[in-house]
Design an enzyme around this catalytic site. Structure first.
Site, short mmCIF file in Angstrom:
data_model
loop_
_atom_site.label_atom_id
_atom_site.label_comp_id
_atom_site.label_asym_id
_atom_site.label_seq_id
_atom_site.Cartn_x
_atom_site.Cartn_y
_atom_site.Cartn_z
N CYS A 2 0.83 -1.20 0.00
CA CYS A 2 0.00 0.00 0.00
C CYS A 2 0.87 1.26 0.00
CB CYS A 2 -0.85 0.01 1.25
SG CYS A 2 -1.64 -1.56 1.57
N ARG A 27 3.35 0.85 -7.54
CA ARG A 27 3.46 -0.23 -6.56
C ARG A 27 2.27 -1.19 -6.61
NH1 ARG A 27 6.88 0.71 -2.34
NH2 ARG A 27 5.52 -0.37 -0.90
N TRP A 73 -3.48 -2.16 -1.18
CA TRP A 73 -3.29 -3.45 -1.82
C TRP A 73 -3.73 -4.46 -0.78
CZ3 TRP A 73 0.18 -7.82 -2.04
CH2 TRP A 73 0.17 -8.46 -3.29
N ASN A 97 -0.08 1.04 6.49
CA ASN A 97 0.56 -0.01 5.70
C ASN A 97 1.09 -1.03 6.69
OD1 ASN A 97 0.17 1.55 3.47
ND2 ASN A 97 2.34 1.97 3.10
N GLY A 98 1.01 -2.30 6.36
CA GLY A 98 1.56 -3.32 7.25
C GLY A 98 0.46 -4.24 7.74
N GLU A 483 15.52 -23.28 -10.54
CA GLU A 483 15.15 -21.88 -10.41
C GLU A 483 16.30 -20.97 -10.86
OE1 GLU A 483 12.55 -20.34 -10.18
OE2 GLU A 483 12.98 -18.38 -9.35
N LYS A 487 15.81 -18.33 -13.84
CA LYS A 487 16.09 -16.89 -13.66
C LYS A 487 17.06 -16.41 -14.72
CE LYS A 487 13.55 -15.83 -11.80
NZ LYS A 487 12.51 -16.53 -11.11
N GLU A 490 15.49 -16.35 -18.33
CA GLU A 490 14.43 -15.38 -18.63
C GLU A 490 14.92 -13.94 -18.66
OE1 GLU A 490 10.92 -15.35 -16.13
OE2 GLU A 490 12.08 -15.72 -14.34
N HIS A 506 23.59 -39.28 -16.74
CA HIS A 506 22.61 -39.87 -17.67
C HIS A 506 22.39 -39.00 -18.90
CE1 HIS A 506 21.72 -42.94 -14.70
NE2 HIS A 506 21.71 -41.98 -13.81
N LYS A 606 4.03 -10.78 -16.88
CA LYS A 606 4.07 -11.05 -15.44
C LYS A 606 3.02 -12.09 -15.07
CE LYS A 606 5.41 -10.52 -11.22
NZ LYS A 606 6.64 -11.26 -10.87
O1 M6R Z 1 1.71 -15.89 -10.84
P1 M6R Z 1 2.24 -17.28 -10.90
O2 M6R Z 1 3.09 -17.64 -9.72
O3 M6R Z 1 1.17 -18.30 -11.10
O4 M6R Z 1 3.17 -17.30 -12.17
C1 M6R Z 1 3.76 -18.50 -12.62
C2 M6R Z 1 4.81 -18.23 -13.65
O5 M6R Z 1 4.25 -17.61 -14.78
C3 M6R Z 1 5.95 -17.37 -13.11
O6 M6R Z 1 6.51 -17.92 -11.96
C4 M6R Z 1 7.05 -17.21 -14.18
O7 M6R Z 1 7.67 -18.43 -14.40
C5 M6R Z 1 8.04 -16.14 -13.74
N1 M6R Z 1 8.34 -15.27 -14.84
C6 M6R Z 1 9.31 -16.70 -13.24
O8 M6R Z 1 10.23 -15.73 -12.87
#
Ligand code: M6R
Length: 611
Positions: A2, A27, A73, A97-98, A483, A487, A490, A506, A606
Site C-alpha cells: 500500500c 506499486r 493493496w 501499511n503493514g 530456479e 532466472k 528469462e 545420464h 508477469k
Molecule cells: O503468478 P504465478 O506464480 O502463477 O506465475 C507463474 C509463472 O508464470 C511465473 O513464476 C514465471 O515463471 C516467472 N516469470 C518466473 O520468474
C-alpha cells in the site's frame, strides 16, 4: 504494498494528496481514498484505479489543507470501498501499511465492548483505539496514538488525523517505511520518496519505533515512551524513476533485496512457538477436513512450480504425507487420479495464472480440498479455493519472480509444520527447532545479500558472454538449480539448464567442456558427499565450476571449483531460502551486463492468463 501520503500546510490539499498517490501507483493497488480535515473529517474512497477517486473528488470536492491519503493493496479483507483506507471513526481518520498481528484479539475486545466494525481490515482497529484514547480527558492526538501503539503488535506505517487538532498529523513506523518531507511552511509524509519529490527533496526517514507529530512548521520525533529522537535530514538527488525503484537500477534488484522484509511479513503473526505449530486461523481447513487428508498435490507453473518441488520435501519429511508435484498445465490436461482425501495446494504469485486456476478447478470438481498459496488477496485462485494462505510479499513488479519464490517456500514450510503436527508426523521439539530457525532466516538472508552482492556482480561480468550454463543440485538444491536456470534464461536470454546432480551421468555430462560454466548448489547436507562426486566428474571434463555452499563446507569445495560462494549454515530444510539468493543476483547482474530489459524481458508477461 500500500501507499501513504499526508500533507499539512496552507494549500488546498486534495490535489496534493491525489498527486502523491499517483506517484505511488507503480506499486500496485486495488482501492484508494483520502480524508481531509475541514471542520470535520471528510472522506472519499473508491475501488479500482485512482481515476475513480479523482472522479469522485470532481463530483464532490473537499476543501482543507491537512489530510491523509492511501492506495490499498488488500491484505485483510477483499478490495472494496468499506475496506479501503482511510478508516474513519467519528473525528479520527487512519491510514496504515503493514499488518497488525494481534488484530483478531483486539477486534474481539472491541466487539465485546459493543463497538461495531464497518470493515474486515486490521486497520480499522487502530481508528477505534485512537478514538477511544482521545476521548479520555485531556489526551492529545499524539498521546492517543502512543497509547494505541502500545496495544498493537505487528508492522505499521501509520498516519492519523483528527478534526480536534486540525493542523496536525501523527505518524508512526515499525517495519514498514515512512518518510517525512520538509517543504516551505508545509510538511508531508509518505510511505515512499517518489510521493514527496514534487514538493521537497529534504527528507527524514523514520526508524522503527519512531512516532512523529507533524505540523506545517516541522516535525517533532520521539520514541514510544515519549523520549525525543533526532534523525538525520537527507537531501535526495534521485530522479522520480530512480525513487520508484528505491534507488536500485531495476525492480528486480530492489525485489531481491526486499526478500528479508518480505519473509518477515510472511511469517508475521503465524508462528506459534509455545505450541510448536503454526496458527491455523486463516488456513480455512477445519479439523475434519484436515483429518481426511490422505495425500497432497502441489500444482503450479514456472517459479511457483519450483517452490512446489521444495514443498514436496517438506510435506514428505515433516507431514509424512504422500505428495505429488505437478505442472498445472500438464495436470489439467490429463486424467489425474484426484478426489476426496486429497489436499490440493495451488501455488501462484498472481493467483490468476490460467493453467493453475484450471488445474485447481478440476481438482475441486473431483472432490479434493483446495488451498491456495498466493500473493494477491481476492485473486481468482483465492476466491475459488477452500482456504487461502497469503504470502504477503507485497507487489512484485519485475517479471522475474524473486521475493515471491522465497515467501512461497516459507509458506510451504509453515503449512508442512502445521500438517505435520496434525498428522503426528512431526514432534513438538523438531517443530519448535524449525520455527526458531525460521525466525532467524530473514537476518541470514540480509547477511547473504550483503556478503554476496558484489562477488556475484563480479562473477556475472566474467560469464555474461556464456552461451550455455548448467545448474546442478540434489535434494532441496535440485529445485534451486531449476530456479537458478530459469532466472538466468528469462532475464539474460542465455540458454540454461537445471538438472538433478544425480542425473548428470545420464546425459548432461556430454555437454561439459572447458567452455561450459557449471553452477553446483551444494550446501553441507546429507547429499553433500554425493554432490561432491558430481563436482569431481565435472572437473574431470574441464568444466568452469562455480559452487554455492555453506561456510562449513567452503574449504572442501575450494580445491575443486574455480569459484566458491557460501551462505551461513542453517537447518538443511531452510537452505533454499539462502542458496537461491546468489543465483538471483547472478541472473540479474548477467542480464544487466548484457543490457537486456531486466524488468520486462522479451516475450514474457508477469501474469500468464492464456493457455
Ligand atoms: O503468478 P504465478 O506464480 O502463477 O506465475 C507463474 C509463472 O508464470 C511465473 O513464476 C514465471 O515463471 C516467472 N516469470 C518466473 O520468474
Amino acid at each position: 504494498m500500500c501507499g501513504i501520503i499526508g500533507y499539512v500546510g496552507a494549500k488546498p490539499c486534495a490535489s496534493i494528496l491525489l498527486d502523491g498517490l499517483k506517484r505511488l501507483e507503480y506499486r500496485g493497488y486495488d482501492s484508494a481514498g483520502l480524508a481531509i480535515v475541514n471542520g470535520r473529517i471528510q472522506l472519499r474512497r473508491s475501488v479500482g484505479k485512482l481515476s475513480n477517486l479523482e472522479a469522485l473528488l470532481a463530483e464532490a470536492p473537499i476543501e482543507g489543507s491537512a489530510g491523509i491519503g492511501h492506495t490499498r493493496w488488500a491484505t485483510h479483507g477483499r478490495p472494496s470501498q468499506a475496506n479501503a483506507h482511510p478508516h474513519v471513526v467519528e473525528d479520527v481518520a487512519v491510514v496504515h501499511n503493514g499488518i497488525f498481528e494481534n488484530h483478531m484479539e483486539l477486534r474481539n475486545v472491541l466487539e465485546s465492548q459493543g463497538v461495531r466494525m464497518s470493515s474486515d481490515t486490521d486497520t480499522e482497529i487502530a481508528a477505534h483505539l485512537v478514538h477511544q484514547a482521545l476521548n479520555r480527558e485531556g489526551a492529545s492526538l499524539l498521546e492517543a496514538v502512543r497509547e494505541t501503539l502500545k496495544r498493537i503488535r505487528g508492522s505499521y506505517a501509520l498516519a492519523v488525523v483528527t478534526s480536534r487538532e486540525p493542523q496536525t498529523i501523527i505518524v508512526a513506523k515499525n517495519a514498514s517505511p515512512l518518510v517525512l518531507g520538509f517543504g516551505e511552511d508545509e510538511m508531508l509524509c509518505a510511505s515512499d520518496i517518489p510521493a514527496l519529490l514534487s514538493h521537497t527533496r529534504d527528507i527524514i526517514q523514520l526508524e522503527d519505533g519512531d512516532l512523529a507529530c507533524i505540523t506545517a512548521g516541522g516535525a517533532h520525533i520521539e520514541d514510544l515512551n515519549g523520549r525525543p529522537v533526532v534523525r538525520p535530514m537527507q537531501h535526495i538527488e534521485w530522479s522520480s524513476v530512480m525513487a520508484e525503484k528505491g534507488g536500485y537500477k531495476h525492480f528486480m534488484l530492489k525485489e531481491i533485496f526486499e526478500q528479508p522484509r518480505a519473509l518477515e511479513d510472511t511469517l508475521r503473526g503465524r508462528l506459534h512457538p509455545e505450541a510448536a505449530t503454526i496458527h491455523d486461523y486463516e488456513i480455512g481447513l477445519g479439523p475434519s477436513a484436515l483429518r481426511s487428508v490422505q495425500r497432497v498435490y502441489l500444482l503450479a507453473c514456472g517459479t511457483s512450480y519450483h517452490s512446489a518441488l521444495v514443498g514436496r520435501d517438506y510435506m514428505e519429511s515433516l507431514a509424512r504425507l504422500s505428495c505429488n508435484v505437478e505442472l498445472a498445465s500438464e495436470f489439467r490436461n490429463r486424467e489425474p487420479v484426484v478426489g476426496p482425501g486429497d489436499l490440493v495446494i495451488a501455488i501462484s504469485q498472481s493467483g490468476e495464472t490460467l493453467d493453475t486456476l484450471m488445474a485447481a478447478r478440476l481438482a475441486k470438481q473431483r472432490g479434493a480440498q483446495v488451498l491456495a498459496i498466493t500473493n494477491v488477496l481476492g485473486s481468482a485462485l483465492a476466491r475459488m479455493s477452500d482456504g487461502q494462505f497469503y504470502t504477503h510479499a507485497g507487489p512484485e513488479i519485475g517479471v522475474a519472480s524473486t521475493k515471491c519464490f522465497t515467501t512461497q517456500v516459507a509458506a510451504l514450510l509453515m503449512l508442512s509444520i502445521f500438517l505435520g503436527r496434525h498428522t503426528g508426523g512431526l514432534t513438538a521439539s523438531r517443530a519448535a527447532a524449525l520455527i526458531e530457525q525460521l525466525t532467524k532466516a530473514p537476518q541470514l538472508m540480509r547477511q547473504t545479500l550483503a556478503d554476496l552482492n558484489e562477488p556475484m556482480a563480479n562473477l556475472a561480468k566474467r560469464y555474461a558472454h556464456a552461451r550455455d550454463v548448467l545448474f546442478l543440485g540434489r535434494g532441496l538444491s535440485y529445485p534451486i538449480a531449476l530456479e537458478g536456470a530459469l532466472k538466468l534464461k528469462e532475464v539474460s536470454y542465455i540458454h540454461a539448464e537445471g538438472y538433478a546432480a544425480g542425473e548428470m551421468k545420464h546425459g548432461p555430462i556430454a555437454l561439459i567442456d572447458e567452455q561450459m560454466p557449471v553452477i553446483i548448489i551444494a550446501p553441507k547436507d546429507h547429499h553433500f558427499d554425493k554432490t561432491l562426486s558430481n563436482l569431481e566428474e565435472a572437473k574431470a571434463r574441464d568444466g568452469q565450476l562455480v559452487a554455492i555452499t555453506t561456510s562449513d563446507a567452503k574449504a572442501d569445495l575450494a580445491r575443486l571449483s574455480n569459484d566458491v560462494f557460501s551462505v551461513e549454515p542453517t537447518d538443511a530444510l531452510l537452505s533454499p531460502l539462502l542458496t537461491v539468493l546468489p543465483l538471483q543476483l547472478f541472473a540479474y547482474y548477467v542480464a544487466d551486463a548484457k543490457g537486456t530489459d531486466v524488468d520486462q524481458p522479451r516475450n514474457l508477461a508477469k501474469t500468464v492468463t492464456v493457455e
